[in-house]
Scaffold this active site. Structure first.
Site, PDB file in Angstrom:
ATOM      1  N   GLN A 120      -0.236   4.995   1.001  1.00  0.00           N
ATOM      2  CA  GLN A 120      -0.471   5.251   2.431  1.00  0.00           C
ATOM      3  C   GLN A 120       0.826   5.635   3.130  1.00  0.00           C
ATOM      4  O   GLN A 120       0.871   6.543   3.949  1.00  0.00           O
ATOM      5  CB  GLN A 120      -1.072   4.015   3.093  1.00  0.00           C
ATOM      6  CG  GLN A 120      -1.292   4.172   4.590  1.00  0.00           C
ATOM      7  CD  GLN A 120      -2.295   5.269   4.910  1.00  0.00           C
ATOM      8  OE1 GLN A 120      -3.403   5.265   4.395  1.00  0.00           O
ATOM      9  NE2 GLN A 120      -1.904   6.205   5.772  1.00  0.00           N
ATOM     10  N   HIS A 135       0.864  -1.185   0.000  1.00  0.00           N
ATOM     11  CA  HIS A 135       0.000   0.000   0.000  1.00  0.00           C
ATOM     12  C   HIS A 135       0.908   1.245   0.000  1.00  0.00           C
ATOM     13  O   HIS A 135       0.944   1.993   0.984  1.00  0.00           O
ATOM     14  CB  HIS A 135      -0.903  -0.029   1.222  1.00  0.00           C
ATOM     15  CG  HIS A 135      -2.073   0.900   1.151  1.00  0.00           C
ATOM     16  ND1 HIS A 135      -2.311   1.741   0.078  1.00  0.00           N
ATOM     17  CD2 HIS A 135      -3.096   1.132   2.037  1.00  0.00           C
ATOM     18  CE1 HIS A 135      -3.408   2.436   0.297  1.00  0.00           C
ATOM     19  NE2 HIS A 135      -3.901   2.090   1.473  1.00  0.00           N
TER      20      HIS A 135
END
Length: 356
Positions: A173, A170
């Site tokens: 993020q 991810h």
């Protein structure tokens, strides 16, 4: 347990700092980004593929856009005439809102596509979808179940692909998290970040990024919830290369001890709902509380990528002055904007270089 000696640790101030104050006074320590690395035309599937200078450039550009647009009230149509296809196999508040509003704020046109809209790999192969989108838009952000879907899109597309989340990484993020910490502490080098929770995609991205920014990483996960072995092996290599410390343990208190930043995430990710009861049992004792922070550094702060459940962190921490979760959520917008501008344009930041 994997570890090596700490590099010399910079003094961290405990006072809260706003972004505007940080920019005005300059950054307290670390090394300035000497030049902006060009990322135009690249994809971003994982920050494993990006060098220290490239990640620092992304953070610098994101801070620059935030300063010019939010504080300076400037209109920067850097993506005027461009469009982004946003493929969402998994729902999200922050990823959708940050990408859609950020791309529009920069003058571009976002197009949101759910699994019901695009039928990725069902009515049309992933490869064919990639070729079609390459002729219709300028960049694709895909939030998918399997990381292999991103890799196939990237292989077949002639335009950049951004990982909006996969089962393995991810990256967008983590860019927001490190911009938030840089704003708060003034620099990143020498910080110790402790992850207390599941060995998931967010942790994997921290492990691929923290050493490149001079950040020490301590990880506490329950038995059988450790990060992927291949990710651990690469993180060990990166920590040795960049002179940072990496610790893997199953004891939350050990991870939290002497740390600057405590981080956790959901214990039950989308698609794991049937495992909820077992996971809550297995993660007993992993909730972050003020007691957890009592062994951390006096200036310790807390991060969570949201949405949050009370079993992961109690209200006393989540809503305290130590919690940076809402600035962290806002920075999802500025960092995805910085990433999209980097991949699509030759823009160079106008604000002073950051120090790391």
């Amino acid at each position: 347990m994997y570890f090596q000696r700490f590099a010399s640790k910079s003094l961290i101030s405990g006072s809260l700092r706003t972004f505007e104050k940080t920019l005005r006074r300059g950054f307290r320590s670390g090394v300035a980004v000497q030049c902006g690395a060009s990322l135009k035309g690249r994809s971003c599937l994982t920050l494993k593929d990006f060098t220290s200078e490239e990640i620092k450039t992304l953070l610098w550009l994101s801070a620059d856009l935030k300063d010019r647009i939010k504080r300076g009230k400037q209109y920067l149509p850097l993506l005027q005439g461009k469009s982004i296809a946003m493929i969402f196999e998994k729902r999200s508040t922050r990823t959708r809102m940050s990408t859609e509003t950020g791309f529009a704020l920069l003058g571009g046109h976002p197009c949101f596509l759910t699994a019901q809209d695009i039928h990725l790999g069902v009515n049309e192969s992933c490869a064919d979808t990639a070729r079609v989108l390459s002729g219709l838009c300028d960049v694709v952000l895909a939030r998918v179940c399997s990381h292999s879907t991103l890799e196939e899109l990237d292989k077949e597309c002639s335009i950049p692909i951004i990982n909006g989340l996969s089962d393995l990484y991810h990256p967008i993020q983590i860019l927001a998290d490190f911009l938030t910490l840089q704003e708060h502490y003034g620099s990143l080098a020498g910080l110790t970040l402790s992850w207390i929770g599941d060995g998931n995609n967010v942790l994997h991205s921290f492990m691929m990024t923290a050493p490149k920014l001079g950040v020490h990483l301590k990880v506490a996960t329950p038995k059988d919830y450790e990060p992927e072995r291949s990710v651990v092996e690469e993180a060990v290599r990166l920590s040795k290369k960049h002179g940072t410390r990496l610790v893997l343990t199953s004891e939350p208190t050990e991870a939290a001890r002497d740390s600057n930043v405590l981080v956790t995430d959901t214990w039950v990710s989308m698609g794991q709902e049937e495992e909820r009861r077992k996971r809550l049992q297995d993660f007993h004792g992993y909730q972050i509380t003020m007691q957890t922070g009592s062994v951390a550094q006096p200036d310790w702060t807390f991060l969570h990528c949201l949405p949050r459940k009370k079993e992961e962190v109690d209200d006393d921490v989540f809503y305290s002055s130590r919690s940076l979760v809402f600035p962290e959520a806002e920075n999802r917008k500025w960092t995805i904007m910085g990433l999209m501008v980097s991949l699509l344009t030759d823009y160079k930041p106008q604000t002073p270089t950051l120090k790391f």
